[in-house]
Scaffold this motif. Structure first.
Motif, PDB file in Angstrom:
ATOM      1  N   ASP A  69       1.229  -1.428  -0.433  1.00 52.52           N
ATOM      2  CA  ASP A  69      -0.037  -0.070   0.083  1.00 52.52           C
ATOM      3  C   ASP A  69       1.250   1.140   0.308  1.00 52.52           C
ATOM      4  O   ASP A  69       1.147   1.023   0.898  1.00 52.52           O
ATOM      5  N   VAL A  70       0.442   2.124  -0.550  1.00 51.06           N
ATOM      6  CA  VAL A  70       1.288   3.581  -1.200  1.00 51.06           C
ATOM      7  C   VAL A  70       0.398   4.523  -0.706  1.00 51.06           C
ATOM      8  O   VAL A  70      -0.740   4.757  -1.187  1.00 51.06           O
ATOM      9  N   ALA A  71       0.705   5.872   0.167  1.00 49.19           N
ATOM     10  CA  ALA A  71       0.295   6.985   0.233  1.00 49.19           C
ATOM     11  C   ALA A  71       0.076   7.970  -0.935  1.00 49.19           C
ATOM     12  O   ALA A  71       1.502   7.783  -1.378  1.00 49.19           O
ATOM     13  N   ALA A  72      -0.501   8.672  -0.964  1.00 52.60           N
ATOM     14  CA  ALA A  72      -0.115   9.538  -1.887  1.00 52.60           C
ATOM     15  C   ALA A  72       1.211  10.842  -0.879  1.00 52.60           C
ATOM     16  O   ALA A  72       1.109  10.621  -0.011  1.00 52.60           O
ATOM     17  N   GLY A  73       2.158  11.093  -2.031  1.00 52.93           N
ATOM     18  CA  GLY A  73       3.039  11.800  -1.733  1.00 52.93           C
ATOM     19  C   GLY A  73       4.050  10.597  -1.803  1.00 52.93           C
ATOM     20  O   GLY A  73       5.342  11.250  -1.549  1.00 52.93           O
ATOM     21  N   THR A  74       4.150   9.836  -2.206  1.00 54.28           N
ATOM     22  CA  THR A  74       5.268   8.983  -1.531  1.00 54.28           C
ATOM     23  C   THR A  74       5.171   8.910  -2.644  1.00 54.28           C
ATOM     24  O   THR A  74       5.893   8.598  -3.383  1.00 54.28           O
ATOM     25  N   TRP A  75       7.500   8.345  -2.938  1.00 52.39           N
ATOM     26  CA  TRP A  75       8.115   8.258  -3.713  1.00 52.39           C
ATOM     27  C   TRP A  75       8.438   6.946  -4.067  1.00 52.39           C
ATOM     28  O   TRP A  75       8.213   6.174  -3.563  1.00 52.39           O
ATOM     29  N   ILE A  76       8.102   6.404  -5.436  1.00 51.48           N
ATOM     30  CA  ILE A  76       7.561   5.470  -5.595  1.00 51.48           C
ATOM     31  C   ILE A  76       8.937   5.082  -6.754  1.00 51.48           C
ATOM     32  O   ILE A  76       9.446   5.648  -8.015  1.00 51.48           O
ATOM     33  N   HIS A  77       9.592   4.197  -6.948  1.00 54.10           N
ATOM     34  CA  HIS A  77      10.497   3.181  -6.959  1.00 54.10           C
ATOM     35  C   HIS A  77      11.372   1.974  -7.198  1.00 54.10           C
ATOM     36  O   HIS A  77       9.936   0.780  -6.853  1.00 54.10           O
ATOM     37  N   SER A  78      12.032   1.689  -6.606  1.00 57.32           N
ATOM     38  CA  SER A  78      12.636  -0.409  -7.033  1.00 57.32           C
ATOM     39  C   SER A  78      12.122  -0.988  -5.361  1.00 57.32           C
ATOM     40  O   SER A  78      11.679  -1.905  -5.605  1.00 57.32           O
ATOM     41  N   HIS A  79      11.606   0.298  -4.607  1.00 50.95           N
ATOM     42  CA  HIS A  79      11.523  -0.278  -3.740  1.00 50.95           C
ATOM     43  C   HIS A  79      10.480  -0.480  -3.349  1.00 50.95           C
ATOM     44  O   HIS A  79       9.393  -1.549  -2.092  1.00 50.95           O
ATOM     45  N   ASN A  80       9.143  -0.331  -4.124  1.00 54.32           N
ATOM     46  CA  ASN A  80       8.267  -0.382  -3.895  1.00 54.32           C
ATOM     47  C   ASN A  80       7.358  -0.470  -4.849  1.00 54.32           C
ATOM     48  O   ASN A  80       6.009  -0.572  -5.189  1.00 54.32           O
ATOM     49  N   LEU A  81       8.097  -0.360  -6.345  1.00 56.97           N
ATOM     50  CA  LEU A  81       6.961  -0.836  -7.470  1.00 56.97           C
ATOM     51  C   LEU A  81       7.902  -2.011  -8.357  1.00 56.97           C
ATOM     52  O   LEU A  81       9.329  -1.785  -8.601  1.00 56.97           O
ATOM     53  N   LYS A  82       6.721  -2.478  -9.426  1.00 55.46           N
ATOM     54  CA  LYS A  82       7.529  -4.022  -9.917  1.00 55.46           C
ATOM     55  C   LYS A  82       7.213  -4.451 -11.240  1.00 55.46           C
ATOM     56  O   LYS A  82       6.145  -3.972 -11.357  1.00 55.46           O
ATOM     57  N   THR A  83       7.533  -4.921 -12.040  1.00 51.13           N
ATOM     58  CA  THR A  83       6.786  -4.752 -13.385  1.00 51.13           C
ATOM     59  C   THR A  83       6.280  -5.936 -13.183  1.00 51.13           C
ATOM     60  O   THR A  83       5.579  -6.627 -12.624  1.00 51.13           O
ATOM     61  N   ASN A  84       5.339  -5.420 -14.208  1.00 53.95           N
ATOM     62  CA  ASN A  84       4.478  -6.746 -14.476  1.00 53.95           C
ATOM     63  C   ASN A  84       4.273  -7.615 -16.273  1.00 53.95           C
ATOM     64  O   ASN A  84       3.633  -8.125 -16.515  1.00 53.95           O
ATOM     65  N   GLY A 351      16.192   7.928 -12.225  1.00 56.68           N
ATOM     66  CA  GLY A 351      14.693   7.901 -11.368  1.00 56.68           C
ATOM     67  C   GLY A 351      14.077   6.809 -12.451  1.00 56.68           C
ATOM     68  O   GLY A 351      12.874   6.833 -12.429  1.00 56.68           O
ATOM     69  N   ILE A 352      14.357   5.836 -13.793  1.00 52.20           N
ATOM     70  CA  ILE A 352      13.746   5.012 -13.945  1.00 52.20           C
ATOM     71  C   ILE A 352      13.986   3.449 -13.796  1.00 52.20           C
ATOM     72  O   ILE A 352      14.471   2.846 -12.881  1.00 52.20           O
ATOM     73  N   THR A 353      12.074   3.177 -13.302  1.00 51.18           N
ATOM     74  CA  THR A 353      12.940   1.598 -12.266  1.00 51.18           C
ATOM     75  C   THR A 353      12.229   0.502 -12.454  1.00 51.18           C
ATOM     76  O   THR A 353      12.823  -0.141 -12.834  1.00 51.18           O
ATOM     77  N   THR A 354      11.072   0.461 -13.694  1.00 55.05           N
ATOM     78  CA  THR A 354      10.933  -0.681 -14.735  1.00 55.05           C
ATOM     79  C   THR A 354      11.887  -0.909 -16.038  1.00 55.05           C
ATOM     80  O   THR A 354      11.540   0.086 -16.797  1.00 55.05           O
ATOM     81  N   LEU A 355      11.637  -2.148 -16.462  1.00 59.67           N
ATOM     82  CA  LEU A 355      11.371  -2.033 -18.572  1.00 59.67           C
ATOM     83  C   LEU A 355      10.319  -1.424 -19.068  1.00 59.67           C
ATOM     84  O   LEU A 355      10.482  -0.149 -19.974  1.00 59.67           O
ATOM     85  N   GLU A 356       9.051  -1.350 -18.155  1.00 59.58           N
ATOM     86  CA  GLU A 356       7.715  -1.162 -19.039  1.00 59.58           C
ATOM     87  C   GLU A 356       8.043   0.496 -19.143  1.00 59.58           C
ATOM     88  O   GLU A 356       8.300   1.659 -20.113  1.00 59.58           O
TER      89      GLU A 356
END
Length: 495
Positions: A69-84, A351-356
């Motif tokens: 779960d991620v709250a608004a204003g949270t940094w989104i990167h490798s620690h909380n985002l994964k490729t589909n 700043g790029i996290t996933t291959l998509e």
């Protein structure tokens, strides 16, 4: 200057255009988001609460899913985002045409018209070894030419060394032969000496067969084992070639003669916002003038390939695009390697996290024109318009592949910076102003002003002017430093 950007109306993240501090309040879409932590320039933050497993949307497309779960204003990167991304997909051809209203201009290029009707934008003398064993001899010949001949009319005297031409099997052997044949025929060379050893797998006679037709006044062959002193003999051949090129002159030629390769490397969070879309708009403009562009880096199409597939001019081009994607996935599996082991550490730092996410930025270099053809490695361009090319993401291999297919120039967008150059002019286009200022000895053009105060049309006009000046002979940074190389695609065993 804006401090953040929401790229597409459908996005649930925004990109920081400057370093943002924890607690900073961001006004967007009529509301306010308070940053829960610092967000570095080029990185993403959530615009609303996201539930575990929910897709993160950027550029209007999913770039993966949040792992908690991620709250608004949270940094989104490798620690909380994964490729589909996962295994091969089943694709359906759904043609899509983007309306483009691009006026034609009365613009020409000052190029060299070769005997075969191709245009060169440089006039250089190249020595091409058929095998790595004679790299040293080729360099000795070139050094003597530079020292003893008047080469002031030439843009360069260059040896394109490589480690191949022997002890190779199958596709590797074929790739080397095909690559060297296309190198020999490239119109940026006013004259070429092919230097063989004599006992290599890549026999000069077989290489000649691959070359097909050539201008025998401008392309000469020498086998080192067949002469007493290959350096002396090679020098005499090159001295004659230098004299022959002295009559070469630039002349005004239509823009339809220009073929430009599209490449990115050392990408960052700005790549898909500034430099890549800018190059895409230029690609559309050049094609509207009758010119040609080529997009490669197949692994960096994964996750955004349907954007290109839907622009295929017909079912045959669509089918070849599907094969381009799936065959490259098969190449990874053949060697038991992960298909989606991307982005690189530098991409992630930027700043790029996933291959998509990386791919959705990468394919923007292809603009919105239809895809007219799909080329194999080192296969020459035969159709005017946007072409796709089979080659990996590796910077030097991919840039070389673009040139081997006939591109006279490569546009190379970068957010991290790199000094290399391929064997054709390789223009470094910075995605952000700090890079352009810090590495001014590497960067040829700054696209970072697109998120500052310069109008997009003005930036495009600057880029068009820079590209035309380069085509007319103005050297790029890597040409001034002499950083020019070739890298041949290798995929198999070495004997």
């Amino acid at each position: 200057m804006k401090r953040f950007l929401k790229i597409n109306a459908a996005d649930n993240v925004a990109v920081a255009l400057a370093d943002l501090a924890a607690g900073e309040r961001v006004e967007i879409d009529g509301g306010v988001v308070t940053l829960r932590e610092a967000v570095a320039r080029g990185h993403k933050f959530a615009l609303r609460d996201l539930s575990e497993g929910e897709n993160v949307i950027k550029y209007g497309y999913p770039i993966g899913h949040v792992t908690c779960d991620v709250a608004a204003g949270t940094w989104i990167h490798s620690h909380n985002l994964k490729t589909n991304l996962h295994d091969d997909l089943t694709y359906t051809y759904t043609p899509r045409v983007y309306p483009l209203d691009i006026p034609k201009r009365d613009v020409t290029v000052q190029g060299y018209l070769r005997r075969n009707g191709q245009m060169g934008i440089r006039n250089e003398l190249w020595i091409v070894p058929s095998v790595g064993c004679v790299n040293g001899q080729a360099q000795a010949i070139a050094e003597r030419v530079r020292r003893e001949c008047d080469c002031s009319h030439l843009d360069d005297v260059r040896v394109y060394t490589h480690n191949y031409g022997c002890s190779q099997l199958g596709d590797d052997h074929a790739n080397t032969r095909r690559a060297l044949a296309q190198l020999v025929k490239h119109p940026n060379a006013g004259a070429v000496l092919v230097l063989g050893l004599g006992c290599e797998n890549n026999q000069v006679a077989a290489l000649q067969e691959e070359i097909g037709e050539w201008d025998d006044e401008r392309v000469k062959f020498l086998i080192a084992q067949e002469v007493e002193d290959e350096i002396e003999t090679g020098f005499e051949i090159c001295r004659e070639l230098v004299e022959r090129t002295k009559s070469d002159r630039r002349q005004p030629l239509p823009l339809s003669y220009l073929k430009v390769g599209l490449k990115c490397g050392g990408s960052d969070g700005f790549s898909g916002i500034t430099a890549n879309p800018l190059v895409g708009v230029f690609s559309d403009w050049l094609i509207a003038q009758g010119g040609t562009t080529v997009l490669t880096e197949v692994p960096e199409m994964f996750g955004a390939e349907t954007i290109l597939m839907d622009r295929a001019t017909d079912g045959g081009v669509f089918d070849r695009t599907v094969h381009l994607i799936n065959d490259f996935k098969g190449y990874f599996r053949k060697y038991d390697q992960p298909i989606y082991e991307n982005p690189s550490p530098g991409n992630k730092k930027g700043g790029i996290t996933t291959l998509e996410e990386k791919s959705l930025g990468c394919v923007q270099k292809g603009g919105a024109q239809p895809v007219v053809d799909v080329l194999g490695y080192a296969q020459p361009i035969v159709k005017q318009g946007l072409n796709l090319l089979q080659a990996p993401g590796n910077d030097l291999v991919a840039a070389s592949a673009l040139a081997l297919s006939g591109c006279q120039m490569v546009l190379f967008t970068t957010g991290r910076g790199t000094p290399f150059g391929s064997f054709v002019p390789t223009m470094k286009i910075a995605t952000n102003t700090p890079l352009a200022q810090f590495k001014a000895n590497w960067i040829d053009f700054n696209a970072g002003t697109l998120v500052e105060d310069e109008e997009p049309h003005a930036v495009l006009e600057r880029l068009i002017d820079k590209i035309l000046a380069t085509a007319d002979g103005e050297p790029l940074k890597h040409e001034r430093t002499g950083f020019k190389e070739i890298a041949i695609f290798k995929s198999g065993v070495t004997l």
